[in-house]
Design a protein around this motif. Sequence first.
Motif, PDB file in Angstrom:
ATOM      1  N   VAL A  16       0.781  -1.173   0.006  1.00 59.34           N
ATOM      2  CA  VAL A  16      -0.087  -0.151   0.014  1.00 59.34           C
ATOM      3  C   VAL A  16       0.968   1.407  -0.044  1.00 59.34           C
ATOM      4  O   VAL A  16       0.571   2.338  -0.738  1.00 59.34           O
ATOM      5  N   ALA A  17       1.962   1.320   0.757  1.00 62.58           N
ATOM      6  CA  ALA A  17       3.014   2.490   0.683  1.00 62.58           C
ATOM      7  C   ALA A  17       3.452   2.721  -0.423  1.00 62.58           C
ATOM      8  O   ALA A  17       3.708   3.738  -0.954  1.00 62.58           O
ATOM      9  N   TRP A  18       3.926   1.540  -1.199  1.00 62.14           N
ATOM     10  CA  TRP A  18       4.338   1.683  -2.644  1.00 62.14           C
ATOM     11  C   TRP A  18       3.362   2.509  -3.600  1.00 62.14           C
ATOM     12  O   TRP A  18       3.471   3.234  -4.431  1.00 62.14           O
ATOM     13  N   LEU A  19       2.133   2.055  -3.427  1.00 65.13           N
ATOM     14  CA  LEU A  19       1.033   2.568  -4.332  1.00 65.13           C
ATOM     15  C   LEU A  19       0.559   3.814  -4.235  1.00 65.13           C
ATOM     16  O   LEU A  19       0.536   4.574  -4.956  1.00 65.13           O
ATOM     17  N   VAL A  20       0.854   4.409  -2.976  1.00 67.05           N
ATOM     18  CA  VAL A  20       0.355   5.700  -2.513  1.00 67.05           C
ATOM     19  C   VAL A  20       1.314   6.735  -2.553  1.00 67.05           C
ATOM     20  O   VAL A  20       1.382   7.906  -2.116  1.00 67.05           O
ATOM     21  N   GLN A  21       2.701   6.420  -2.599  1.00 63.41           N
ATOM     22  CA  GLN A  21       3.954   7.552  -2.719  1.00 63.41           C
ATOM     23  C   GLN A  21       3.935   8.300  -3.699  1.00 63.41           C
ATOM     24  O   GLN A  21       3.065   8.083  -4.888  1.00 63.41           O
ATOM     25  N   HIS A  22       4.388   9.312  -3.431  1.00 63.35           N
ATOM     26  CA  HIS A  22       4.648  10.435  -4.478  1.00 63.35           C
ATOM     27  C   HIS A  22       3.104  10.996  -4.915  1.00 63.35           C
ATOM     28  O   HIS A  22       2.827  11.303  -6.057  1.00 63.35           O
ATOM     29  N   GLY A  23       2.317  11.358  -4.009  1.00 63.49           N
ATOM     30  CA  GLY A  23       1.231  12.163  -4.216  1.00 63.49           C
ATOM     31  C   GLY A  23       0.025  11.163  -5.019  1.00 63.49           C
ATOM     32  O   GLY A  23      -0.842  11.865  -5.137  1.00 63.49           O
ATOM     33  N   ASN A  24      -0.054  10.127  -4.602  1.00 60.17           N
ATOM     34  CA  ASN A  24      -1.008   9.162  -5.156  1.00 60.17           C
ATOM     35  C   ASN A  24      -1.951   8.666  -3.660  1.00 60.17           C
ATOM     36  O   ASN A  24      -2.296   7.610  -4.109  1.00 60.17           O
ATOM     37  N   ARG A  25      -2.164   9.492  -3.123  1.00 62.10           N
ATOM     38  CA  ARG A  25      -3.114   9.184  -2.013  1.00 62.10           C
ATOM     39  C   ARG A  25      -4.589   9.677  -2.265  1.00 62.10           C
ATOM     40  O   ARG A  25      -5.422   8.962  -1.862  1.00 62.10           O
ATOM     41  N   ARG A  26      -4.727  10.232  -3.262  1.00 63.00           N
ATOM     42  CA  ARG A  26      -6.209  10.676  -3.702  1.00 63.00           C
ATOM     43  C   ARG A  26      -6.554  10.319  -5.093  1.00 63.00           C
ATOM     44  O   ARG A  26      -5.593   9.995  -5.971  1.00 63.00           O
ATOM     45  N   LEU A  27      -7.549  10.073  -5.273  1.00 63.20           N
ATOM     46  CA  LEU A  27      -8.227   9.690  -6.614  1.00 63.20           C
ATOM     47  C   LEU A  27      -7.907  10.888  -7.559  1.00 63.20           C
ATOM     48  O   LEU A  27      -8.049  12.058  -7.308  1.00 63.20           O
TER      49      LEU A  27
END
Length: 88
Positions: A16-27
């Motif tokens: 999950v951390a890899w997926l949301v890194q670099h500003g990818n926390r929001r749709l």
Amino acid sequence: MAADYRRWRPPVERAVAWLVQHGNRRLRYRGTINNNTWLHTRAAALYLRRLINLGLTHTGGRWRLVRPPHSEQGLPGLRPDSPSPRSS
């Protein structure tokens, strides 16, 4: 059950951390279809980067996973965020 939780939580949290890194926390998009497409593309790109870091190569028209010599010894250095072997 607690042992299963302790076993599987760290890898799931890491993914999950890899997926949301670099500003990818929001749709990014409106609608589930576009966001689903973005999510699958992001996950595929991360997985491809991980495979390249683990030694994925394309030679002779075939894909091969060639492990570097230090990976067999259990030494650090094969992290998903490490630079690609081809970039040097």
